[in-house]
Design an enzyme around this catalytic site. Structure first.
Site, PDB file in Angstrom:
ATOM      1  N   ASP A   1      12.987  65.158  60.519  1.00 21.79           N
ATOM      2  CA  ASP A   1      13.278  63.650  60.336  1.00 21.79           C
ATOM      3  C   ASP A   1      12.099  63.025  61.262  1.00 21.79           C
ATOM      4  O   ASP A   1      12.000  63.309  62.299  1.00 21.79           O
ATOM      5  CB  ASP A   1      14.477  63.078  60.550  1.00 21.79           C
TER       6      ASP A   1
ATOM      7  N   HIS B   1      11.504  59.185  60.199  1.00 20.48           N
ATOM      8  CA  HIS B   1      11.971  57.975  60.370  1.00 20.48           C
ATOM      9  C   HIS B   1      11.367  56.839  60.656  1.00 20.48           C
ATOM     10  O   HIS B   1      11.898  56.127  61.525  1.00 20.48           O
ATOM     11  CB  HIS B   1      13.292  57.967  60.975  1.00 20.48           C
TER      12      HIS B   1
ATOM     13  N   ASP C   1      12.832  62.504  55.218  1.00 20.58           N
ATOM     14  CA  ASP C   1      13.447  61.460  56.170  1.00 20.58           C
ATOM     15  C   ASP C   1      12.080  60.927  56.569  1.00 20.58           C
ATOM     16  O   ASP C   1      12.001  60.802  58.016  1.00 20.58           O
ATOM     17  CB  ASP C   1      14.422  61.644  56.997  1.00 20.58           C
TER      18      ASP C   1
ATOM     19  N   ASP D   1      12.836  54.546  56.804  1.00 20.89           N
ATOM     20  CA  ASP D   1      14.135  54.013  56.942  1.00 20.89           C
ATOM     21  C   ASP D   1      14.159  54.016  58.531  1.00 20.89           C
ATOM     22  O   ASP D   1      13.777  55.011  59.298  1.00 20.89           O
ATOM     23  CB  ASP D   1      15.122  54.659  56.489  1.00 20.89           C
ATOM     24  N   ARG D   2      15.010  53.164  59.271  1.00 18.82           N
ATOM     25  CA  ARG D   2      15.527  53.174  60.803  1.00 18.82           C
ATOM     26  C   ARG D   2      14.229  52.779  61.500  1.00 18.82           C
ATOM     27  O   ARG D   2      14.353  51.640  61.991  1.00 18.82           O
ATOM     28  CB  ARG D   2      15.896  54.368  61.226  1.00 18.82           C
TER      29      ARG D   2
ATOM     30  N   ASN E   1      17.215  62.525  52.013  1.00 16.45           N
ATOM     31  CA  ASN E   1      17.889  61.311  51.406  1.00 16.45           C
ATOM     32  C   ASN E   1      17.605  60.102  51.673  1.00 16.45           C
ATOM     33  O   ASN E   1      18.205  59.187  51.103  1.00 16.45           O
ATOM     34  CB  ASN E   1      19.440  61.692  51.850  1.00 16.45           C
ATOM     35  N   HIS E   2      16.566  59.891  52.804  1.00 13.08           N
ATOM     36  CA  HIS E   2      16.092  58.822  52.743  1.00 13.08           C
ATOM     37  C   HIS E   2      14.731  58.489  52.119  1.00 13.08           C
ATOM     38  O   HIS E   2      14.314  57.292  52.175  1.00 13.08           O
ATOM     39  CB  HIS E   2      15.960  58.336  54.449  1.00 13.08           C
TER      40      HIS E   2
ATOM     41  N   HIS F   1      16.117  69.640  53.171  1.00 14.55           N
ATOM     42  CA  HIS F   1      16.268  68.297  54.127  1.00 14.55           C
ATOM     43  C   HIS F   1      17.859  68.404  54.650  1.00 14.55           C
ATOM     44  O   HIS F   1      18.124  68.500  55.840  1.00 14.55           O
ATOM     45  CB  HIS F   1      16.101  67.034  53.561  1.00 14.55           C
TER      46      HIS F   1
ATOM     47  N   ARG G   1      29.720  62.082  55.991  1.00 20.35           N
ATOM     48  CA  ARG G   1      28.881  61.009  55.416  1.00 20.35           C
ATOM     49  C   ARG G   1      29.704  60.303  54.256  1.00 20.35           C
ATOM     50  O   ARG G   1      29.114  59.081  53.546  1.00 20.35           O
ATOM     51  CB  ARG G   1      27.470  61.546  55.301  1.00 20.35           C
TER      52      ARG G   1
ATOM     53  N   HIS H   1      17.957  66.460  58.709  1.00 20.26           N
ATOM     54  CA  HIS H   1      19.254  65.338  58.369  1.00 20.26           C
ATOM     55  C   HIS H   1      20.008  65.055  59.612  1.00 20.26           C
ATOM     56  O   HIS H   1      21.159  64.341  59.511  1.00 20.26           O
ATOM     57  CB  HIS H   1      19.717  66.232  57.421  1.00 20.26           C
TER      58      HIS H   1
HETATM   59  O1  LIG Z   1      19.710  57.250  58.788  1.00 17.35           O
HETATM   60  C1  LIG Z   1      20.004  58.271  59.381  1.00 17.35           C
HETATM   61  O2  LIG Z   1      20.252  58.599  60.372  1.00 17.35           O
HETATM   62  C2  LIG Z   1      20.143  59.543  58.243  1.00 17.35           C
HETATM   63  N1  LIG Z   1      19.479  60.676  58.262  1.00 17.35           N
HETATM   64  N2  LIG Z   1      19.910  61.100  57.174  1.00 17.35           N
HETATM   65  N3  LIG Z   1      20.828  60.666  56.864  1.00 17.35           N
HETATM   66  C3  LIG Z   1      21.171  59.563  57.326  1.00 17.35           C
HETATM   67  C4  LIG Z   1      22.451  58.581  57.287  1.00 17.35           C
HETATM   68  C5  LIG Z   1      23.051  58.891  55.969  1.00 17.35           C
HETATM   69  C6  LIG Z   1      24.175  57.992  55.888  1.00 17.35           C
HETATM   70  C7  LIG Z   1      24.584  57.011  56.603  1.00 17.35           C
HETATM   71  C8  LIG Z   1      23.891  56.709  57.712  1.00 17.35           C
HETATM   72  C9  LIG Z   1      22.699  57.702  58.111  1.00 17.35           C
HETATM   73 MN   LIG Z   2      17.525  61.241  58.865  1.00 21.38          MN
HETATM   74 MN   LIG Z   3      18.995  62.818  56.300  1.00 23.75          MN
END
Ligand SMILES: O=C(O)c1nn[nH]c1-c1ccccc1
Ligand SMILES: [Mn+2]
Ligand SMILES: [Mn+2]
Length: 335
Positions: free
Chosen positions: A77, A79, A106, A109-110, A138-139, A187, A235, A262
């Site tokens: 990741d 991010h 990933d 995001d973030r 997943n992001h 991932h 999750r 992940h």
């Molecule tokens: O944002 C993250 O930290 C993340 N990285 N992979 N999945 C998540 C995630 C998934 C669901 C809710 C919050 C973070």
């Molecule tokens: Mn992530």
């Molecule tokens: Mn992830």
């Protein structure tokens, strides 16, 4: 993109008509992004359009062959932590066919530089697909981008109609890589059905958003657990898989181990399930608050493909808080 004109006042990198970024273009891109300046929208849309045409033709699982005297660097990741991405290339060298990278999802995001991270990785892939491999995380999905910042970032930096193009491109990304027929990379983690074979992953229809359940969702969302068997996901999506599941999957498919990402890890990496499940996470001091190291794995055939972890610290970045472009409710909630 053909209708978007580039005025003479634009000082950023210019892409040639065949949309094959040169090393010089990539070096100019880093200078531009580090100065928090923009890549022209014409070139962003040109790269996205050409990349989509090319990604669509790729299989869902891609074979990577690392030569006996070569290596592959696997990152996790990122991010949107662009300045830490640049630091990886500073520590480990820029991408090239002799120094190829796999970034395991990933990208966005973030962190608040998701566009810069993704366009940099995409630029290296367009420069030479043998120097850069990209996995869907997943992001790289609509639902997560709406909540965790990338949709807002794209609207702010590119325009109101660009996010759909990113979504389509994210849906075309491969979801797994097989290194020298012996290491599988995805991932999230393993599919939650028994007796799954590599061909089942190859046959997956990936051109969609992951649903509530299913193999595509598991590959993007699953997590390992210490307890044997399968467990409930923390999750709320997909599930968890134990060491026996990993051992059986590797045995049935002739694999040494799997690599996934992940999850944040204190050192940036972790080896679990008796060395058969490696986690790699490459966003140090995640969200400017976790204090974790980032890491990347060096995979060498002359080391019998046993991963060599390389840890690194976060570097300085301009004052721009994480989730800068996310829904303010998410930022307030510190999610
Ligand atoms: O944002 C993250 O930290 C993340 N990285 N992979 N999945 C998540 C995630 C998934 C669901 C809710 C919050 C973070
Ligand atoms: Mn992530
Ligand atoms: Mn992830």
């Amino acid at each position: 993109y053909e209708n978007i004109t580039v005025s003479d006042s634009y000082k950023g990198p210019r892409l040639n008509e065949n949309c094959q970024p040169t090393v010089e273009f990539m070096e100019q891109l880093e200078t531009t992004f580090k100065a928090q300046k923009e890549l022209h929208k014409r070139y962003i849309f040109h790269m996205l359009t050409i990349a989509l045409e090319k990604f669509r033709k790729l299989p869902t699982m891609i074979d990577i062959s690392v030569p006996d005297d070569g290596k592959l660097t696997v990152c996790g990741d990122t991010h949107g932590q662009y300045y830490d991405l640049c630091n990886i290339f500073k520590l480990n060298g820029p991408p090239s066919p002799e120094n190829p990278y796999l970034f395991n999802g990933d990208f966005v995001d973030r962190g608040s530089w998701g566009l810069e991270v993704f366009m940099t990785l995409l630029g290296w892939w367009l420069h030479d697909p043998k120097c850069m491999y990209l996995t869907r995380g997943n992001h790289e999905t609509k639902n997560m981008n709406e909540l965790y910042g990338f949709e807002g970032e794209v609207k702010h930096k590119v325009g109101p109609n660009a996010f759909r193009t990113f979504q389509t491109l994210f849906q075309s990304l491969p979801v797994a890589y097989l290194i020298n027929k012996r290491v599988l990379v995805m991932h999230g983690g393993l599919p939650m059905v028994d007796n799954i074979e590599l061909d089942d992953i190859r046959k997956l229809d990936r051109f969609c958003e992951p649903g509530e359940a299913g193999t595509l969702t598991d590959l993007l969302w699953a997590d390992p657990q210490d307890a044997p068997g399968r467990g409930t996901s923390k999750r709320g999506t997909s599930a968890q898989f134990g060491p026996d599941i990993t051992a059986e999957f590797c045995k049935q498919n002739g694999l040494d181990y799997i690599i996934r990402s992940h999850e944040v890890k204190e050192k940036g990496w972790e080896s679990a399930h008796n060395g058969k499940c490696w986690t790699i996470f490459s966003a140090p001091n995640y969200c400017d608050q976790r204090g974790n190291d980032g890491a990347y794995l060096t995979i060498r055939p002359d080391n019998n493909l046993v991963p060599i972890p390389n840890e690194f610290k976060a570097v300085e970045h301009p004052p721009c808080q994480p989730m800068m472009y996310a829904n303010p409710m998410m930022r307030m909630a510190g999610l």
